[in-house]
Design a protein around this motif. Structure first.
Motif, PDB file in Angstrom:
ATOM      1  N   LEU A  23       5.354   5.190   3.185  1.00 38.88           N
ATOM      2  CA  LEU A  23       5.762   4.775   1.849  1.00 38.88           C
ATOM      3  C   LEU A  23       5.720   5.953   0.882  1.00 38.88           C
ATOM      4  O   LEU A  23       6.666   6.194   0.144  1.00 38.88           O
ATOM      5  N   THR A  24       4.590   6.656   0.869  1.00 41.20           N
ATOM      6  CA  THR A  24       4.452   7.796  -0.031  1.00 41.20           C
ATOM      7  C   THR A  24       3.224   8.617   0.344  1.00 41.20           C
ATOM      8  O   THR A  24       2.315   8.121   0.997  1.00 41.20           O
ATOM      9  N   VAL A  25       3.244   9.861  -0.070  1.00 43.36           N
ATOM     10  CA  VAL A  25       2.083  10.737  -0.013  1.00 43.36           C
ATOM     11  C   VAL A  25       1.744  11.044  -1.462  1.00 43.36           C
ATOM     12  O   VAL A  25       2.637  11.361  -2.257  1.00 43.36           O
ATOM     13  N   PHE A  26       0.476  10.918  -1.827  1.00 42.99           N
ATOM     14  CA  PHE A  26       0.083  11.124  -3.216  1.00 42.99           C
ATOM     15  C   PHE A  26      -1.280  11.793  -3.272  1.00 42.99           C
ATOM     16  O   PHE A  26      -2.001  11.848  -2.279  1.00 42.99           O
ATOM     17  N   GLU A  27      -1.619  12.299  -4.439  1.00 40.00           N
ATOM     18  CA  GLU A  27      -2.885  12.998  -4.629  1.00 40.00           C
ATOM     19  C   GLU A  27      -3.769  12.239  -5.604  1.00 40.00           C
ATOM     20  O   GLU A  27      -3.284  11.671  -6.574  1.00 40.00           O
ATOM     21  N   VAL A  28      -5.058  12.230  -5.310  1.00 35.61           N
ATOM     22  CA  VAL A  28      -6.045  11.742  -6.262  1.00 35.61           C
ATOM     23  C   VAL A  28      -6.683  12.997  -6.835  1.00 35.61           C
ATOM     24  O   VAL A  28      -7.437  13.693  -6.157  1.00 35.61           O
ATOM     25  N   LYS A  29      -6.297  13.324  -8.077  1.00 35.51           N
ATOM     26  CA  LYS A  29      -6.686  14.596  -8.672  1.00 35.51           C
ATOM     27  C   LYS A  29      -8.200  14.779  -8.776  1.00 35.51           C
ATOM     28  O   LYS A  29      -8.707  15.874  -8.584  1.00 35.51           O
ATOM     29  N   ILE A  36      -2.007   9.145   2.124  1.00 36.20           N
ATOM     30  CA  ILE A  36      -0.726   8.618   2.569  1.00 36.20           C
ATOM     31  C   ILE A  36      -0.811   7.095   2.610  1.00 36.20           C
ATOM     32  O   ILE A  36      -1.836   6.538   3.011  1.00 36.20           O
ATOM     33  N   ALA A  37       0.249   6.444   2.154  1.00 37.87           N
ATOM     34  CA  ALA A  37       0.351   4.983   2.198  1.00 37.87           C
ATOM     35  C   ALA A  37       1.347   4.625   3.297  1.00 37.87           C
ATOM     36  O   ALA A  37       2.479   5.111   3.299  1.00 37.87           O
ATOM     37  N   LEU A  38       0.879   3.790   4.231  1.00 37.27           N
ATOM     38  CA  LEU A  38       1.695   3.414   5.378  1.00 37.27           C
ATOM     39  C   LEU A  38       1.894   1.903   5.427  1.00 37.27           C
ATOM     40  O   LEU A  38       0.975   1.135   5.121  1.00 37.27           O
ATOM     41  N   LEU A  39       3.085   1.489   5.831  1.00 34.71           N
ATOM     42  CA  LEU A  39       3.403   0.070   6.004  1.00 34.71           C
ATOM     43  C   LEU A  39       3.709  -0.165   7.476  1.00 34.71           C
ATOM     44  O   LEU A  39       4.620   0.462   8.029  1.00 34.71           O
ATOM     45  N   PRO A  40       2.942  -1.032   8.136  1.00 33.06           N
ATOM     46  CA  PRO A  40       3.205  -1.295   9.558  1.00 33.06           C
ATOM     47  C   PRO A  40       4.631  -1.819   9.777  1.00 33.06           C
ATOM     48  O   PRO A  40       5.161  -2.566   8.956  1.00 33.06           O
ATOM     49  N   VAL A  41       5.229  -1.421  10.887  1.00 32.19           N
ATOM     50  CA  VAL A  41       6.561  -1.899  11.250  1.00 32.19           C
ATOM     51  C   VAL A  41       6.480  -3.359  11.705  1.00 32.19           C
ATOM     52  O   VAL A  41       7.375  -4.146  11.436  1.00 32.19           O
ATOM     53  N   GLU A  42       5.375  -3.714  12.369  1.00 32.12           N
ATOM     54  CA  GLU A  42       5.157  -5.073  12.864  1.00 32.12           C
ATOM     55  C   GLU A  42       4.086  -5.768  12.013  1.00 32.12           C
ATOM     56  O   GLU A  42       3.125  -5.122  11.596  1.00 32.12           O
ATOM     57  N   PRO A  43       4.198  -7.070  11.804  1.00 31.87           N
ATOM     58  CA  PRO A  43       3.165  -7.786  11.039  1.00 31.87           C
ATOM     59  C   PRO A  43       1.858  -7.899  11.831  1.00 31.87           C
ATOM     60  O   PRO A  43       1.855  -7.790  13.056  1.00 31.87           O
ATOM     61  N   ASN A  44       0.759  -8.166  11.118  1.00 32.47           N
ATOM     62  CA  ASN A  44      -0.539  -8.352  11.772  1.00 32.47           C
ATOM     63  C   ASN A  44      -0.639  -9.765  12.361  1.00 32.47           C
ATOM     64  O   ASN A  44       0.338 -10.512  12.363  1.00 32.47           O
ATOM     65  N   GLU A  45      -1.842 -10.132  12.829  1.00 32.95           N
ATOM     66  CA  GLU A  45      -2.046 -11.435  13.472  1.00 32.95           C
ATOM     67  C   GLU A  45      -1.721 -12.609  12.551  1.00 32.95           C
ATOM     68  O   GLU A  45      -1.342 -13.680  13.000  1.00 32.95           O
ATOM     69  N   GLU A  46      -1.896 -12.419  11.232  1.00 34.01           N
ATOM     70  CA  GLU A  46      -1.586 -13.485  10.266  1.00 34.01           C
ATOM     71  C   GLU A  46      -0.122 -13.445   9.827  1.00 34.01           C
ATOM     72  O   GLU A  46       0.256 -14.074   8.846  1.00 34.01           O
ATOM     73  N   GLN A  79      -6.876   2.394  -6.566  1.00 33.20           N
ATOM     74  CA  GLN A  79      -6.518   2.385  -7.987  1.00 33.20           C
ATOM     75  C   GLN A  79      -5.358   3.334  -8.263  1.00 33.20           C
ATOM     76  O   GLN A  79      -4.424   2.988  -8.987  1.00 33.20           O
ATOM     77  N   GLU A  80      -5.404   4.518  -7.677  1.00 32.92           N
ATOM     78  CA  GLU A  80      -4.325   5.493  -7.880  1.00 32.92           C
ATOM     79  C   GLU A  80      -3.014   4.977  -7.288  1.00 32.92           C
ATOM     80  O   GLU A  80      -1.959   5.094  -7.898  1.00 32.92           O
ATOM     81  N   PHE A  81      -3.079   4.378  -6.099  1.00 34.85           N
ATOM     82  CA  PHE A  81      -1.888   3.829  -5.468  1.00 34.85           C
ATOM     83  C   PHE A  81      -1.310   2.682  -6.303  1.00 34.85           C
ATOM     84  O   PHE A  81      -0.099   2.586  -6.484  1.00 34.85           O
ATOM     85  N   GLU A  82      -2.167   1.820  -6.835  1.00 36.52           N
ATOM     86  CA  GLU A  82      -1.702   0.725  -7.688  1.00 36.52           C
ATOM     87  C   GLU A  82      -1.027   1.258  -8.953  1.00 36.52           C
ATOM     88  O   GLU A  82      -0.040   0.681  -9.418  1.00 36.52           O
ATOM     89  N   GLU A  88       6.396   2.609 -10.663  1.00 38.95           N
ATOM     90  CA  GLU A  88       7.678   2.373  -9.989  1.00 38.95           C
ATOM     91  C   GLU A  88       8.326   1.077 -10.486  1.00 38.95           C
ATOM     92  O   GLU A  88       9.532   1.005 -10.656  1.00 38.95           O
ATOM     93  N   ILE A  89       7.514   0.054 -10.721  1.00 39.14           N
ATOM     94  CA  ILE A  89       8.035  -1.236 -11.176  1.00 39.14           C
ATOM     95  C   ILE A  89       8.614  -1.121 -12.576  1.00 39.14           C
ATOM     96  O   ILE A  89       9.637  -1.697 -12.891  1.00 39.14           O
ATOM     97  N   GLN A  90       7.938  -0.349 -13.420  1.00 43.73           N
ATOM     98  CA  GLN A  90       8.401  -0.186 -14.802  1.00 43.73           C
ATOM     99  C   GLN A  90       9.535   0.773 -14.822  1.00 43.73           C
ATOM    100  O   GLN A  90      10.474   0.796 -15.392  1.00 43.73           O
TER     101      GLN A  90
END
Length: 90
Positions: A23-29, A36-46, A79-82, A88-90
């Protein structure tokens, strides 16, 4: 021209391979560390897709990924990722 999607494959402790979209690579200053933020290609057990956060750093031509071991560090990273998501939303 369509942008190629980056997919990262990681083996877990049991040796099972999992695929993730980057998704993205970011820094916490405050920590002077990249994450790094990753999104699985496959869903989890739920049957859900949960974003996973890891420490990362470039090594040569590749990238080294490591678990975030401290609860306090994970809270700061979340917190930094949020904040990035809100921007991005704004």
């Amino acid at each position: 021209m369509e942008e190629e999607e980056l997919v990262l494959k990681i083996k877990d402790e049991a040796g099972e391979e999992h695929s993730y979209r980057i998704l993205t690579v970011f820094e916490v200053k405050s920590r002077k560390q990249q994450y790094i933020a990753l999104l699985p290609v496959e869903p989890n057990e739920e049957n859900k897709f949960e974003i996973e956060l890891y420490r990362c750093k470039e090594e040569g031509e590749g990238i080294f990924i490591d678990n975030i071991r401290s609860h306090m560090e994970m809270q700061e990273v979340k917190q930094e990722f949020e904040k990035l998501l809100d921007d991005e939303i704004q």
